[in-house]
Design an enzyme around this catalytic site. Structure first.
Site, PDB file in Angstrom:
ATOM      1  N   LYS A  63      29.145 147.028 -39.346  1.00  9.96           N
ATOM      2  CA  LYS A  63      28.775 146.054 -40.385  1.00  9.96           C
ATOM      3  C   LYS A  63      27.276 145.749 -40.332  1.00  9.96           C
ATOM      4  O   LYS A  63      26.595 145.724 -41.362  1.00  9.96           O
ATOM      5  CB  LYS A  63      29.584 144.764 -40.178  1.00  9.96           C
ATOM      6  N   SER A 104      23.723 134.904 -40.839  1.00  6.81           N
ATOM      7  CA  SER A 104      23.530 134.665 -39.393  1.00  6.81           C
ATOM      8  C   SER A 104      22.183 135.247 -38.971  1.00  6.81           C
ATOM      9  O   SER A 104      21.458 134.653 -38.172  1.00  6.81           O
ATOM     10  CB  SER A 104      24.622 135.350 -38.577  1.00  6.81           C
ATOM     11  N   LYS A 124      31.604 141.245 -29.609  1.00  2.00           N
ATOM     12  CA  LYS A 124      32.678 140.290 -29.932  1.00  2.00           C
ATOM     13  C   LYS A 124      33.164 139.690 -28.629  1.00  2.00           C
ATOM     14  O   LYS A 124      33.111 140.353 -27.585  1.00  2.00           O
ATOM     15  CB  LYS A 124      33.852 141.012 -30.618  1.00  2.00           C
ATOM     16  N   LYS A 137      25.726 141.407 -31.737  1.00  2.00           N
ATOM     17  CA  LYS A 137      25.981 140.221 -32.559  1.00  2.00           C
ATOM     18  C   LYS A 137      27.457 140.168 -32.863  1.00  2.00           C
ATOM     19  O   LYS A 137      28.043 141.174 -33.278  1.00  2.00           O
ATOM     20  CB  LYS A 137      25.186 140.379 -33.867  1.00  2.00           C
ATOM     21  N   THR A 149      29.707 134.065 -46.700  1.00  2.00           N
ATOM     22  CA  THR A 149      30.644 135.201 -46.758  1.00  2.00           C
ATOM     23  C   THR A 149      31.315 135.256 -48.133  1.00  2.00           C
ATOM     24  O   THR A 149      31.373 136.321 -48.774  1.00  2.00           O
ATOM     25  CB  THR A 149      31.696 135.114 -45.638  1.00  2.00           C
TER      26      THR A 149
HETATM   27  P1  NAD Z   1      40.254 130.361 -42.530  1.00  2.00           P
HETATM   28  O1  NAD Z   1      41.114 130.081 -41.339  1.00  2.00           O
HETATM   29  O2  NAD Z   1      39.213 129.375 -42.942  1.00  2.00           O
HETATM   30  O3  NAD Z   1      41.190 130.614 -43.831  1.00  2.00           O
HETATM   31  C1  NAD Z   1      42.273 131.490 -43.804  1.00  2.00           C
HETATM   32  C2  NAD Z   1      43.095 131.242 -45.079  1.00  2.00           C
HETATM   33  O4  NAD Z   1      44.104 132.252 -45.172  1.00  2.00           O
HETATM   34  C3  NAD Z   1      43.838 129.902 -45.118  1.00  2.00           C
HETATM   35  O5  NAD Z   1      43.774 129.379 -46.427  1.00  2.00           O
HETATM   36  C4  NAD Z   1      45.278 130.294 -44.794  1.00  2.00           C
HETATM   37  O6  NAD Z   1      46.237 129.374 -45.343  1.00  2.00           O
HETATM   38  C5  NAD Z   1      45.355 131.634 -45.455  1.00  2.00           C
HETATM   39  N1  NAD Z   1      46.426 132.492 -44.947  1.00  2.00           N
HETATM   40  C6  NAD Z   1      46.700 132.830 -43.663  1.00  2.00           C
HETATM   41  N2  NAD Z   1      47.772 133.618 -43.635  1.00  2.00           N
HETATM   42  C7  NAD Z   1      48.175 133.802 -44.920  1.00  2.00           C
HETATM   43  C8  NAD Z   1      49.230 134.516 -45.538  1.00  2.00           C
HETATM   44  N3  NAD Z   1      50.083 135.225 -44.815  1.00  2.00           N
HETATM   45  N4  NAD Z   1      49.345 134.475 -46.900  1.00  2.00           N
HETATM   46  C9  NAD Z   1      48.471 133.767 -47.637  1.00  2.00           C
HETATM   47  N5  NAD Z   1      47.463 133.066 -47.099  1.00  2.00           N
HETATM   48  C10 NAD Z   1      47.320 133.081 -45.770  1.00  2.00           C
HETATM   49  O7  NAD Z   1      39.597 131.784 -42.232  1.00  2.00           O
HETATM   50  P2  NAD Z   1      38.277 132.404 -42.886  1.00  2.00           P
HETATM   51  O8  NAD Z   1      37.102 132.073 -42.033  1.00  2.00           O
HETATM   52  O9  NAD Z   1      38.263 132.112 -44.338  1.00  2.00           O
HETATM   53  O10 NAD Z   1      38.540 133.968 -42.643  1.00  2.00           O
HETATM   54  C11 NAD Z   1      39.431 134.724 -43.446  1.00  2.00           C
HETATM   55  C12 NAD Z   1      39.262 136.190 -43.111  1.00  2.00           C
HETATM   56  O11 NAD Z   1      37.918 136.583 -43.355  1.00  2.00           O
HETATM   57  C13 NAD Z   1      39.542 136.597 -41.660  1.00  2.00           C
HETATM   58  O12 NAD Z   1      40.052 137.919 -41.661  1.00  2.00           O
HETATM   59  C14 NAD Z   1      38.156 136.593 -41.034  1.00  2.00           C
HETATM   60  O13 NAD Z   1      38.082 137.436 -39.884  1.00  2.00           O
HETATM   61  C15 NAD Z   1      37.342 137.160 -42.188  1.00  2.00           C
HETATM   62  N6  NAD Z   1      35.904 136.865 -42.147  1.00  2.00           N
HETATM   63  C16 NAD Z   1      35.461 135.583 -42.114  1.00  2.00           C
HETATM   64  C17 NAD Z   1      34.092 135.343 -42.118  1.00  2.00           C
HETATM   65  C18 NAD Z   1      33.557 133.929 -42.150  1.00  2.00           C
HETATM   66  O14 NAD Z   1      32.328 133.774 -42.313  1.00  2.00           O
HETATM   67  N7  NAD Z   1      34.372 132.895 -42.042  1.00  2.00           N
HETATM   68  C19 NAD Z   1      33.166 136.411 -42.122  1.00  2.00           C
HETATM   69  C20 NAD Z   1      33.655 137.727 -42.173  1.00  2.00           C
HETATM   70  C21 NAD Z   1      35.039 137.929 -42.191  1.00  2.00           C
END
Ligand code: NAD
Length: 434
Positions: A110, A366, A122, A86, A206
């Protein structure tokens, strides 16, 4: 300074390759450090350190101009002893095999930690999705699905969205899969639109899970979340929903940062209003009325009780870990804390809830989507969130018990629980007998 776009792309790719290698080293380091505390035979540990299979595909795509371009795609199937692999598929110009492999191994741990019947996988395609038209992206996704046709399967390998992909990508995969196999099988991916079998509650899962993990950890530090001050770095899918969930639990969100800047108000920010502002401001928080935004990197210096890095990897480093003025760090992003920063926070007595525990809410829901598809059921949002809450709290409790019993931090404990669970599923077919 160079202004040649080709050179800029090359240097961006070089930087991404360096970051991917760093991530791969960090994940390997975390695994090895935890493995010392795991009650697992060394031969099994050697097997678990490597991905079971990595598929690399050339993906030819006819561009709108008529030209044929060949993209490179990877799918890493790290481990499938507990169930189908997954994990998301990312479209990004900096995708590398090392990054995909490292992220697939994190997915193994995880899923195992949350006791899901899944292994870790992945995928990634080296492409900048911003530079492709919608029609080109569709052709790319359909061709990728054909190249990975014998990998993707509801009982073998179940992709999901990741950076640069989303519901639309999943819809194209289901449609192409249906064409190839002659039967409609929505359970082949998760993260679909609700109309196509996606789960209610997936979007907020999340962020919601992050707030539950924080609530569990905070019980021993400050008691109830009511009145606790929260700072959040990253206001995307994870950060914005975490902010709403914290608010719903009575916490005060005092700091919110994204790439455009940091908002801080010691009396608490109006989260809904910040979301509304960002919606009409290309997703960015700077310019929110009544609060002067400071630089994005100032986020860690503001005094809060709980800090949630939810932006991207390697944000808390040895350069800024000493600035943190919170008692609890809850990792919403994957890999936001470098090993050096982790050591500094530990030394300073700041508790860190690791990513594979704190952001597991997404993969938990999921799993709910996959179960609903397999059983041809439709659960209400309340059902989904209640099940998510239960599983997050159990997973937190299991990790804390191992952390206390073996005298190790929560990160190592999370890995130990996961490694032992996967290893217990091994048999002689997988690990050669001694
Ligand atoms: P996203 O693209 O929706 O949001 C990312 C956010 O981070 C944006 O607001 C962006 O402006 C901000 N950002 C990026 N660089 C930055 C910086 N240097 N300083 C401050 N802010 C910054 O992404 P997301 O889906 O919210 O994912 C965020 C993290 O969580 C990633 O590491 C992703 O792998 C992890 N993650 C996401 C999910 C999910 O369900 N979306 C699940 C598990 C883990």
């Amino acid at each position: 300074m160079t202004t040649d776009p080709a050179l800029e792309r090359q240097s961006l790719r070089a930087a991404r390759i360096a970051a991917a290698l760093q991530l791969a080293d960090e994940v390997r380091g975390q695994f090895r450090q935890a493995a010392e505390h795991a009650r697992v035979d060394p031969a099994t540990l050697r097997v678990l350190e490597e991905p079971r299979r990595v598929v690399r595909a050339a993906i030819p795509v006819r561009m709108d101009s008529g030209e044929l371009q060949v993209f490179t795609g990877y799918r890493s199937l790290h481990n499938d002893w507990l169930g189908p692999t997954k994990g998301g598929i990312r479209y990004h110009p900096g995708v590398t095999e090392e990054e995909v492999v490292a992220l697939s191994s994190l997915m193994t741990w995880k899923c195992a930690l949350a006791e899901l019947p899944f292994g870790g996988g992945k995928g990634g395609v080296v492409v900048d999705p911003q530079r492709l038209s919608l029609a080109e992206l569709e052709r790319l996704t359909r061709r990728m699905t054909r190249e990975f046709a014998y990998t993707f399967h509801p009982e073998r390998d179940v992709p999901a969205p990741d950076v640069g992909t989303g519901e639309q990508t999943m819809e194209w995969i289901v449609d192409e899969y249906t064409r190839i196999h002659g039967r409609h099988e929505p359970a082949v991916v998760t993260g679909k639109p609700v109309a196509l079998g996606g789960s209610l509650g997936r979007t907020e899962s999340t962020g919601h899970g992050v707030a539950i993990a924080a609530e569990e950890a905070w019980k021993r530090i400050g008691g109830s979340l009511a009145g606790a001050r929260v700072g959040i770095q990253g206001f995307g899918k994870v950060g914005s929903h975490a902010a709403l969930a914290f608010r719903a639990k009575g916490a005060i969100v005092t700091t919110i940062a994204d790439v455009s800047g940091t908002l801080h108000d010691p009396k608490g920010l109006d989260v809904e209003a910040v979301i509304e502002h960002a919606r009409s401001n290309r997703g960015l928080v700077a310019g929110f009325p009544g609060v002067d935004a400071t630089a994005p990197e100032s986020v860690f210096g503001f005094e809060t009780d709980i800090l949630v890095p939810a932006a991207m990897e390697n944000q808390l480093t040895k350069q800024n870990a000493n600035d943190v003025r919170a008692s609890l760090v809850v990792e919403g992003a994957n890999g936001p804390t470098t090993p050096e920063a982790d050591a500094i926070l530990r030394e300073r007595g700041i508790l860190v809830v690791p990513d594979i525990l704190a952001n597991a809410g997404g993969v938990i829901v999921s799993y709910h989507e996959w179960v609903q598809n397999r059983r041809k059921e439709r659960w209400t949002r309340d059902d989904v969130i209640r099940k998510l809450e239960g599983r997050m709290r159990e997973t937190y409790a299991r990790t804390r018990r191992v952390s206390e019993a073996r005298g190790i931090d929560l990160r190592s404990a999370a890995f130990v629980v996961a490694i032992e669970r996967v290893a217990n599923a091994a048999d002689d077919k997988r690990v050669p007998p001694r």
